[in-house]
Motif scaffolding. Sequence first.
Motif, PDB file in Angstrom:
ATOM      1  N   ILE A  10      36.129  39.575  51.298  1.00 18.58           N
ATOM      2  CA  ILE A  10      36.063  40.446  50.115  1.00 18.58           C
ATOM      3  C   ILE A  10      37.326  40.285  49.288  1.00 18.58           C
ATOM      4  O   ILE A  10      38.440  40.268  49.817  1.00 18.58           O
ATOM      5  N   PHE A  11      37.130  40.153  47.986  1.00 19.21           N
ATOM      6  CA  PHE A  11      38.241  40.117  47.034  1.00 19.21           C
ATOM      7  C   PHE A  11      38.024  41.212  46.008  1.00 19.21           C
ATOM      8  O   PHE A  11      36.955  41.302  45.401  1.00 19.21           O
ATOM      9  N   VAL A  12      39.027  42.067  45.823  1.00 16.01           N
ATOM     10  CA  VAL A  12      38.952  43.153  44.841  1.00 16.01           C
ATOM     11  C   VAL A  12      40.210  43.122  43.997  1.00 16.01           C
ATOM     12  O   VAL A  12      41.313  42.999  44.512  1.00 16.01           O
ATOM     13  N   GLN A  14      37.828  46.022  38.749  1.00  9.26           N
ATOM     14  CA  GLN A  14      37.552  45.108  37.628  1.00  9.26           C
ATOM     15  C   GLN A  14      36.867  43.832  38.127  1.00  9.26           C
ATOM     16  O   GLN A  14      35.897  43.380  37.544  1.00  9.26           O
ATOM     17  N   ASP A  15      37.379  43.259  39.185  1.00 14.81           N
ATOM     18  CA  ASP A  15      36.807  42.050  39.759  1.00 14.81           C
ATOM     19  C   ASP A  15      36.467  42.351  41.216  1.00 14.81           C
ATOM     20  O   ASP A  15      37.323  42.795  41.978  1.00 14.81           O
ATOM     21  N   TYR A  16      35.230  42.132  41.594  1.00 17.43           N
ATOM     22  CA  TYR A  16      34.786  42.413  42.960  1.00 17.43           C
ATOM     23  C   TYR A  16      33.929  41.250  43.425  1.00 17.43           C
ATOM     24  O   TYR A  16      32.961  40.881  42.758  1.00 17.43           O
ATOM     25  N   GLN A  17      34.296  40.640  44.558  1.00 17.16           N
ATOM     26  CA  GLN A  17      33.560  39.506  45.074  1.00 17.16           C
ATOM     27  C   GLN A  17      33.390  39.636  46.580  1.00 17.16           C
ATOM     28  O   GLN A  17      34.309  40.051  47.275  1.00 17.16           O
ATOM     29  N   ILE A  18      32.204  39.265  47.078  1.00 18.05           N
ATOM     30  CA  ILE A  18      31.968  39.161  48.517  1.00 18.05           C
ATOM     31  C   ILE A  18      31.446  37.759  48.786  1.00 18.05           C
ATOM     32  O   ILE A  18      30.438  37.341  48.217  1.00 18.05           O
ATOM     33  N   ASN A  19      32.141  37.054  49.663  1.00 21.27           N
ATOM     34  CA  ASN A  19      31.772  35.697  50.034  1.00 21.27           C
ATOM     35  C   ASN A  19      30.855  35.779  51.260  1.00 21.27           C
ATOM     36  O   ASN A  19      31.319  36.019  52.368  1.00 21.27           O
TER      37      ASN A  19
END
Length: 184
Positions: free
Chosen positions: A69-71, A90-95
């Motif tokens: 997870i990147f937040v 603002q930016d939310y990513q789940i790999n």
Amino acid sequence: MSELLGPLAGFGVTLSTMFKKPNTEFYPEVKTPTAPRYHGRHQLNRYADGLEKCIGCELCAWACPADAIFVEGADNTETERYSPGERYGQDYQINYLRCIGCGLCIEACPTRALTMINDYEMVDDNRTDLIYTKDRLLAPLEPGMEAPPHPMAPGATDDDYYRGTVPGSDGPRSRADGGEEQAS
């Protein structure tokens, strides 16, 4: 004599299963429903007026043992408000190439912004498409919701959003709806 019985015992297992009816599932054509509390894909939830529950605190990213997870948080302004608090994600990513489905991110979320839904069909032929961004993770807008950015509901405070008693909403929602759990 025991040398002869050993191989016959093995053949006995083969013969006993040879004539059983096969247990075949026709998965792509016939989809069986999942259990009600099955944990599949992640979802970023919204409040009843459409504001996002994620406050960009990054606790989910810190709790993730697979570093999936990147937040990146940002500050809300009075002209651009995405969540009721001071900050939003603002930016939310789940790999999903890294995610192990442990649910520790769900436990770490202080606002219950992140939950897991029943969707389990997350396949693709491209590795970059398995990194879900905020636009794919956000819950869809329901009738009566307004897409952010917009101001908080008239007369509402941060406490109203935290308790799930936003004016104009029907009160706290159950966990199955992706909302708060009602106290009994």
